[in-house]
Design a protein around this motif. Structure first.
Motif, mmCIF file in Angstrom:
data_model
loop_
_atom_site.group_PDB
_atom_site.id
_atom_site.type_symbol
_atom_site.label_atom_id
_atom_site.label_comp_id
_atom_site.label_asym_id
_atom_site.label_seq_id
_atom_site.Cartn_x
_atom_site.Cartn_y
_atom_site.Cartn_z
ATOM 1 N N LEU A 24 0.826 -1.195 0.000
ATOM 2 C CA LEU A 24 0.000 0.000 0.000
ATOM 3 C C LEU A 24 0.863 1.249 0.000
ATOM 4 O O LEU A 24 1.859 1.342 0.720
ATOM 5 C CB LEU A 24 -0.910 0.019 1.234
ATOM 6 N N LEU A 25 0.466 2.251 -0.797
ATOM 7 C CA LEU A 25 1.094 3.566 -0.755
ATOM 8 C C LEU A 25 0.291 4.543 0.105
ATOM 9 O O LEU A 25 0.729 5.668 0.313
ATOM 10 C CB LEU A 25 1.247 4.131 -2.171
ATOM 11 N N PHE A 26 -0.861 4.095 0.590
ATOM 12 C CA PHE A 26 -1.698 4.897 1.480
ATOM 13 C C PHE A 26 -2.332 3.964 2.492
ATOM 14 O O PHE A 26 -2.981 2.981 2.117
ATOM 15 C CB PHE A 26 -2.763 5.642 0.667
ATOM 16 N N ASN A 27 -2.138 4.270 3.787
ATOM 17 C CA ASN A 27 -2.608 3.356 4.834
ATOM 18 C C ASN A 27 -4.049 3.583 5.252
ATOM 19 O O ASN A 27 -4.571 2.859 6.114
ATOM 20 C CB ASN A 27 -1.687 3.424 6.055
ATOM 21 N N GLY A 28 -4.728 4.587 4.691
ATOM 22 C CA GLY A 28 -6.119 4.844 5.008
ATOM 23 C C GLY A 28 -6.334 5.668 6.252
ATOM 24 O O GLY A 28 -7.476 6.031 6.565
ATOM 25 N N VAL A 29 -5.253 5.989 6.961
ATOM 26 C CA VAL A 29 -5.370 6.681 8.246
ATOM 27 C C VAL A 29 -4.710 8.054 8.224
ATOM 28 O O VAL A 29 -5.280 9.051 8.673
ATOM 29 C CB VAL A 29 -4.770 5.828 9.382
ATOM 30 N N ASP A 30 -3.484 8.102 7.711
ATOM 31 C CA ASP A 30 -2.751 9.365 7.686
ATOM 32 C C ASP A 30 -1.915 9.430 6.412
ATOM 33 O O ASP A 30 -1.967 8.539 5.571
ATOM 34 C CB ASP A 30 -1.887 9.542 8.937
ATOM 35 N N MET A 31 -1.127 10.485 6.274
ATOM 36 C CA MET A 31 -0.379 10.735 5.047
ATOM 37 C C MET A 31 1.062 10.232 5.121
ATOM 38 O O MET A 31 1.934 10.724 4.413
ATOM 39 C CB MET A 31 -0.393 12.231 4.726
ATOM 40 N N THR A 32 1.295 9.239 5.957
ATOM 41 C CA THR A 32 2.624 8.639 6.043
ATOM 42 C C THR A 32 3.085 8.186 4.662
ATOM 43 O O THR A 32 2.349 7.530 3.925
ATOM 44 C CB THR A 32 2.609 7.430 6.996
ATOM 45 N N GLY A 33 4.325 8.523 4.303
ATOM 46 C CA GLY A 33 4.883 8.121 3.016
ATOM 47 C C GLY A 33 4.712 9.148 1.921
ATOM 48 O O GLY A 33 5.188 8.928 0.798
ATOM 49 N N TRP A 34 4.035 10.278 2.221
ATOM 50 C CA TRP A 34 3.808 11.322 1.226
ATOM 51 C C TRP A 34 4.334 12.655 1.748
ATOM 52 O O TRP A 34 4.331 12.915 2.955
ATOM 53 C CB TRP A 34 2.314 11.459 0.914
ATOM 54 N N ARG A 35 4.763 13.516 0.828
ATOM 55 C CA ARG A 35 5.271 14.844 1.189
ATOM 56 C C ARG A 35 5.127 15.766 -0.012
ATOM 57 O O ARG A 35 4.762 15.332 -1.116
ATOM 58 C CB ARG A 35 6.746 14.749 1.606
ATOM 59 N N ASP A 36 5.410 17.041 0.195
ATOM 60 C CA ASP A 36 5.390 17.997 -0.917
ATOM 61 C C ASP A 36 6.445 17.621 -1.952
ATOM 62 O O ASP A 36 7.527 17.133 -1.610
ATOM 63 C CB ASP A 36 5.730 19.416 -0.428
ATOM 64 N N PHE A 37 6.141 17.889 -3.214
ATOM 65 C CA PHE A 37 7.154 17.800 -4.264
ATOM 66 C C PHE A 37 8.269 18.798 -3.957
ATOM 67 O O PHE A 37 8.011 19.956 -3.630
ATOM 68 C CB PHE A 37 6.527 18.096 -5.618
ATOM 69 N N ASN A 38 9.507 18.340 -4.025
ATOM 70 C CA ASN A 38 10.684 19.157 -3.705
ATOM 71 C C ASN A 38 10.670 19.638 -2.252
ATOM 72 O O ASN A 38 11.274 20.669 -1.925
ATOM 73 C CB ASN A 38 10.814 20.365 -4.648
ATOM 74 N N GLY A 39 9.995 18.903 -1.386
ATOM 75 C CA GLY A 39 9.944 19.261 0.024
ATOM 76 C C GLY A 39 10.319 18.092 0.910
ATOM 77 O O GLY A 39 10.595 16.985 0.430
ATOM 78 N N GLU A 97 13.165 15.093 -8.779
ATOM 79 C CA GLU A 97 13.171 16.325 -7.996
ATOM 80 C C GLU A 97 14.507 17.046 -8.147
ATOM 81 O O GLU A 97 15.479 16.497 -8.640
ATOM 82 C CB GLU A 97 12.928 16.021 -6.523
ATOM 83 N N GLY A 98 14.539 18.278 -7.663
ATOM 84 C CA GLY A 98 15.765 19.054 -7.668
ATOM 85 C C GLY A 98 15.500 20.470 -8.103
ATOM 86 O O GLY A 98 14.406 20.823 -8.579
ATOM 87 N N GLU A 99 16.517 21.324 -7.943
ATOM 88 C CA GLU A 99 16.373 22.728 -8.315
ATOM 89 C C GLU A 99 16.058 22.895 -9.798
ATOM 90 O O GLU A 99 15.452 23.888 -10.203
ATOM 91 C CB GLU A 99 17.664 23.479 -7.979
ATOM 92 N N GLN A 100 16.468 21.917 -10.597
ATOM 93 C CA GLN A 100 16.252 22.012 -12.040
ATOM 94 C C GLN A 100 14.813 21.690 -12.425
ATOM 95 O O GLN A 100 14.421 21.905 -13.574
ATOM 96 C CB GLN A 100 17.207 21.065 -12.780
ATOM 97 N N CYS A 101 14.007 21.175 -11.495
ATOM 98 C CA CYS A 101 12.649 20.726 -11.794
ATOM 99 C C CYS A 101 11.652 21.525 -10.969
ATOM 100 O O CYS A 101 11.495 21.282 -9.764
ATOM 101 C CB CYS A 101 12.501 19.240 -11.499
ATOM 102 N N ASP A 102 10.968 22.476 -11.581
ATOM 103 C CA ASP A 102 10.011 23.313 -10.865
ATOM 104 C C ASP A 102 8.700 22.577 -10.616
ATOM 105 O O ASP A 102 8.015 22.841 -9.622
ATOM 106 C CB ASP A 102 9.726 24.592 -11.650
#
Length: 416
Positions: A24-39, A97-102
């Motif tokens: 699973l990429l989503f546990n159904g409870v919280d956003m564990t495993g996900w974050r902002d792009f470039n964050g 990701e990276g500074e080169q990728c907005d």
């Protein structure tokens, strides 16, 4: 069995799925495993509501993306999704990701999620282009028969799937395959270079990357996001990167002259502007063993870049296996990201270079391990975790300055 499948709790895996390697990429409870792009954390309003990931609906073309913590290469990805009236979203993969990728879509291909009819009602008189509609490989490949796609009414759940298996790609919706194609073929590159991505040089080239969800200004819901990794299958045979006839498979960035001479050698030399120039493979290579021959005809200030990408006209980020005049560390490793020299060759090995004659250069990149050889002699042996985290083009450099002429031949690459 049908009743059992229908009553399986959302955001869970059956024993059979677990045995098949699904996670699973989503546990159904919280956003564990996900974050902002470039964050490094989640800050842009995505949240869990009633067992679903929900986009707040205030994103835009340049914001509102979330990505997985992990990278994936070859996989089968399944998810449920639901849009609001006129909603627009997407599932993007192989994101870099990276500074080169907005934004994620300049590198990652997208499975388009959109309420076709609702979008056109809300945005009348505007009409969606065919390459913008539901299920497309965005701005690249269209479904075989859109009318035959089994799409549930707006506001109801649909299930989509992407299969990426060593370059073979499939899009599915509600159990039906709607399109398939092979990445990195001549036809794929023709589509890439003639449409929306003509000015996005690194679009779709990565063989691995992050999974990304898009908030395109409309609320959207996701659940049952699961992935099964597939085995990577490197090419069994050695690949020639240069055919000795023309520059098929290579792309120019910056200012340089390049051509194939009467003997079948690839010639790289200064352009009129005498600025940096790069000739890069059109494909990415991660782990490989490459052998090539070069001859420095005049002022051989050049380089063999690897894991490299282009950010503008002649700005390249990556690592360079140095090719330079005697006394200037040919076969050493230089980083263009900012650290400069990672390792220079010992002074006593400077005489291994044969100025004005053909030289054999070998570069081996495997995970965090990089080795070089010059004319059969080992030159450097280095480990750096940054190598393992990156991928990119192989590129030939012409340094800025004047009177630089380098000949190349016999590019033989074995993927590892």
């Amino acid at each position: 069995m049908a009743a059992c499948a229908c009553t399986q709790k959302p955001n869970t895996l059956s024993k059979a799925e677990q045995a098949q390697g699904w996670e699973l990429l989503f546990n159904g409870v919280d956003m564990t495993g996900w974050r902002d792009f470039n964050g490094t954390e989640l800050t842009n309003g995505w949240k869990v509501v009633d067992g679903c990931i929900q986009a707040p609906g205030d994103g835009s073309d340049g914001s509102g993306y979330i990505v997985t913590d992990r990278k994936f290469a070859d996989f089968e990805l399944v998810w449920d999704w639901k849009l609001t009236h006129g909603g627009n979203s997407g599932m993007i993969y192989h994101v870099v990701e990276g500074e080169q990728c907005d934004v994620p879509y300049v590198t990652g291909p997208e499975y388009q999620l959109i309420d076709n009819d609702g979008w056109e009602e809300v945005n009348a008189p505007a009409k969606l282009e065919l390459w913008q509609r539901l299920g497309v490989d965005y701005a690249m490949h269209l479904p075989d028969d859109e009318a035959a796609m089994p799409v549930n009414p707006q506001g109801e759940w649909n299930t989509s799937k992407i299969v990426f298996d060593n370059g073979h790609v499939e899009h599915w919706i509600n159990g039906v395959k709607i399109l398939e194609f092979q990445a990195w073929t001549d036809d794929w590159f023709e589509k890439k270079n003639s449409g929306k991505w003509a000015n996005a040089p690194e679009y779709g080239l990565a063989h691995e990357g992050l999974i990304c969800l898009q908030d395109h200004g409309d609320p959207a819901s996701f659940r049952n996001i699961k992935i099964r990794e597939l085995p990577h299958k490197p090419a069994a045979e050695t690949k020639s990167l240069f055919n000795g006839k023309d520059l098929t498979g290579w792309e120019l960035f910056g200012c340089m002259n390049m051509y194939v001479d009467a003997e079948g050698n690839l010639v790289t030399e200064n352009g009129e502007e005498q600025e940096y120039g790069y000739l890069g493979t059109r494909e990415y290579y991660k782990d490989f063993d490459l052998s090539v021959q070069f001859k420095q005809v005049s002022n051989g200030n050049s380089g063999l870049f690897f894991h490299s990408f282009v950010t503008d006209y002649n700005h390249v980020n990556g690592w360079q296996c140095e090719v330079a005049p005697e006394g200037c560390d040919t076969a050493g490793i230089y980083e263009s990201y900012g650290r400069g020299w990672l390792v220079q060759i010992p002074d006593e090995k400077e005489t291994i270079l044969k100025p004005g004659d053909w030289n054999d250069l070998r570069l081996r990149v495997e995970g965090d391990h990089v080795q070089t050889w010059l004319n059969g002699e080992p030159m450097i042996d280095i480990n750096d975790e940054c190598f393992a985290k990156s991928t990119g083009r192989i590129m030939l450099q012409v340094h800025d300055g004047y009177d630089i002429v380098v000949l190349w031949r016999n590019f033989n690459l074995q993927e590892l």
